[in-house]
Design a protein around this motif. Structure first.
Motif, short mmCIF file in Angstrom:
data_model
loop_
_atom_site.label_atom_id
_atom_site.label_comp_id
_atom_site.label_asym_id
_atom_site.label_seq_id
_atom_site.Cartn_x
_atom_site.Cartn_y
_atom_site.Cartn_z
N VAL A 263 11.31 -8.30 69.33
CA VAL A 263 12.04 -7.21 69.96
C VAL A 263 11.07 -6.33 70.77
CG1 VAL A 263 13.44 -5.14 69.55
CG2 VAL A 263 13.86 -7.21 68.21
N LYS A 264 9.92 -6.00 70.18
CA LYS A 264 8.94 -5.16 70.89
C LYS A 264 8.47 -5.85 72.17
CE LYS A 264 7.08 -2.28 67.21
NZ LYS A 264 5.89 -1.86 66.48
N ASP A 265 8.21 -7.15 72.10
CA ASP A 265 7.77 -7.87 73.28
C ASP A 265 8.86 -7.90 74.35
OD1 ASP A 265 5.33 -8.33 72.10
OD2 ASP A 265 5.76 -10.41 71.55
N ARG A 266 10.11 -8.02 73.94
CA ARG A 266 11.21 -8.00 74.91
C ARG A 266 11.32 -6.63 75.57
NH1 ARG A 266 14.87 -11.51 71.10
NH2 ARG A 266 15.31 -9.48 70.19
N ILE A 267 11.07 -5.58 74.81
CA ILE A 267 11.11 -4.22 75.37
C ILE A 267 10.00 -4.06 76.41
CG2 ILE A 267 10.76 -1.76 74.86
CD1 ILE A 267 12.13 -2.38 72.12
N VAL A 268 8.80 -4.49 76.08
CA VAL A 268 7.69 -4.38 77.02
C VAL A 268 7.96 -5.23 78.27
CG1 VAL A 268 5.23 -4.82 77.39
CG2 VAL A 268 6.00 -3.78 75.26
N GLN A 269 8.44 -6.44 78.09
CA GLN A 269 8.75 -7.30 79.23
C GLN A 269 9.79 -6.64 80.13
OE1 GLN A 269 9.99 -11.00 77.44
NE2 GLN A 269 7.94 -11.44 76.66
N THR A 270 10.81 -6.05 79.53
CA THR A 270 11.87 -5.39 80.29
C THR A 270 11.33 -4.16 81.00
OG1 THR A 270 13.51 -6.23 78.74
CG2 THR A 270 14.18 -4.38 80.14
N ALA A 271 10.47 -3.39 80.33
CA ALA A 271 9.88 -2.21 80.95
C ALA A 271 9.03 -2.60 82.17
CB ALA A 271 9.04 -1.43 79.94
N VAL A 272 8.23 -3.65 82.02
CA VAL A 272 7.41 -4.12 83.14
C VAL A 272 8.31 -4.56 84.30
CG1 VAL A 272 5.83 -5.95 83.90
CG2 VAL A 272 5.41 -4.75 81.75
N LYS A 273 9.36 -5.28 83.97
CA LYS A 273 10.30 -5.73 85.00
C LYS A 273 10.92 -4.55 85.73
CE LYS A 273 14.65 -8.28 85.55
NZ LYS A 273 15.62 -7.25 85.86
N ARG A 274 11.32 -3.53 84.98
CA ARG A 274 11.95 -2.36 85.59
C ARG A 274 10.98 -1.62 86.52
NH1 ARG A 274 16.72 -0.55 83.26
NH2 ARG A 274 16.27 1.57 83.92
N VAL A 275 9.70 -1.67 86.23
CA VAL A 275 8.71 -0.99 87.06
C VAL A 275 8.35 -1.82 88.29
CG1 VAL A 275 6.30 -0.19 87.13
CG2 VAL A 275 7.76 0.40 85.18
N ILE A 276 8.09 -3.10 88.13
CA ILE A 276 7.60 -3.88 89.27
C ILE A 276 8.71 -4.46 90.15
CG2 ILE A 276 5.44 -4.43 88.11
CD1 ILE A 276 6.47 -7.30 87.78
N GLU A 277 9.89 -4.65 89.60
CA GLU A 277 10.95 -5.28 90.39
C GLU A 277 11.28 -4.52 91.68
OE1 GLU A 277 14.71 -7.84 89.18
OE2 GLU A 277 14.99 -5.71 88.72
N PRO A 278 11.48 -3.19 91.65
CA PRO A 278 11.79 -2.50 92.90
C PRO A 278 10.68 -2.62 93.95
CG PRO A 278 12.18 -1.06 91.02
CD PRO A 278 11.51 -2.28 90.50
N ILE A 279 9.44 -2.67 93.49
CA ILE A 279 8.31 -2.77 94.40
C ILE A 279 8.27 -4.17 95.02
CG2 ILE A 279 5.79 -2.71 94.57
CD1 ILE A 279 5.95 -0.71 92.14
N LEU A 280 8.38 -5.19 94.19
CA LEU A 280 8.32 -6.56 94.68
C LEU A 280 9.57 -6.94 95.45
CD1 LEU A 280 6.63 -8.35 91.66
CD2 LEU A 280 5.58 -7.51 93.76
N GLU A 281 10.69 -6.41 95.04
CA GLU A 281 11.95 -6.71 95.73
C GLU A 281 11.86 -6.29 97.20
OE1 GLU A 281 15.46 -8.61 95.72
OE2 GLU A 281 14.22 -8.38 93.94
#
Length: 118
Positions: free
Chosen positions: A96-114
Motif C-alpha cells: 500500500v505504501k509503495d502504491r501511494i508513493v508511485q501515485t504521488a510521483v505520478k501526480r507530480v510528474i504527469e502534468p509536466i511530462l504531459e
C-alpha cells in the motif's frame, strides 16, 4: 505544476520534484486514490483497511522517510492470475505504501511530462 512552470520556474525546468512528492497534500490525494482503487495487500500483508485505521501515522512516516531519503520500496508480491485456455500470467502487487508513493510521483510528474509529450 504547470502554473509554476509558466509563472517562474527558471528556464522552464524543474531541478527537484521530491519536495512536491512528499508534500502532505500530495500524499493525502495519492492515498485517497489508492484507497478508492481498493486492491490486495502487498508482500507485507498490510491491507487498505489496516492502513486506513492509522492513515495519519502512516502518511506522516511516509512523508518523513521520503523527505530524509530513507524510503525504500519493498519487494512486490507475485501472484498468478488465470487467462483463457487454462494458462496463467504473473501479476505484481506492490505494498500500500509503495502504491501511494508511485501515485504521488505520478501526480507530480504527469502534468509536466504531459505538456512535453502532447
Amino acid at each position: 505544476m504547470l502554473a509554476a512552470l509558466g509563472n517562474g520556474v527558471k528556464g522552464s525546468k524543474w531541478f527537484s520534484l521530491i519536495d512536491k512528492v512528499y508534500r502532505p497534500s500530495t500524499l493525502q490525494a495519492a492515498w485517497q486514490q489508492v484507497q478508492a482503487n481498493k486492491g490486495a495487500a502487498g508482500i507485507d500483508g498490510q491491507s487498505i483497511e489496516s492502513f486506513a485505521a492509522n492513515e495519519l501515522v502512516y502518511l506522516s512516516e511516509l512523508e518523513k522517510d521520503l523527505e530524509q531519503g530513507k524510503y525504500r520500496p519493498q519487494a512486490v508480491r507475485r501472484v498468478e492470475i488465470p487467462k483463457a485456455g487454462g494458462k496463467t500470467r504473473p501479476l505484481g502487487i506492490p505494498t500500500v505504501k509503495d502504491r501511494i508513493v508511485q501515485t504521488a510521483v505520478k501526480r507530480v510528474i504527469e502534468p509536466i511530462l504531459e505538456k512535453e509529450f502532447l
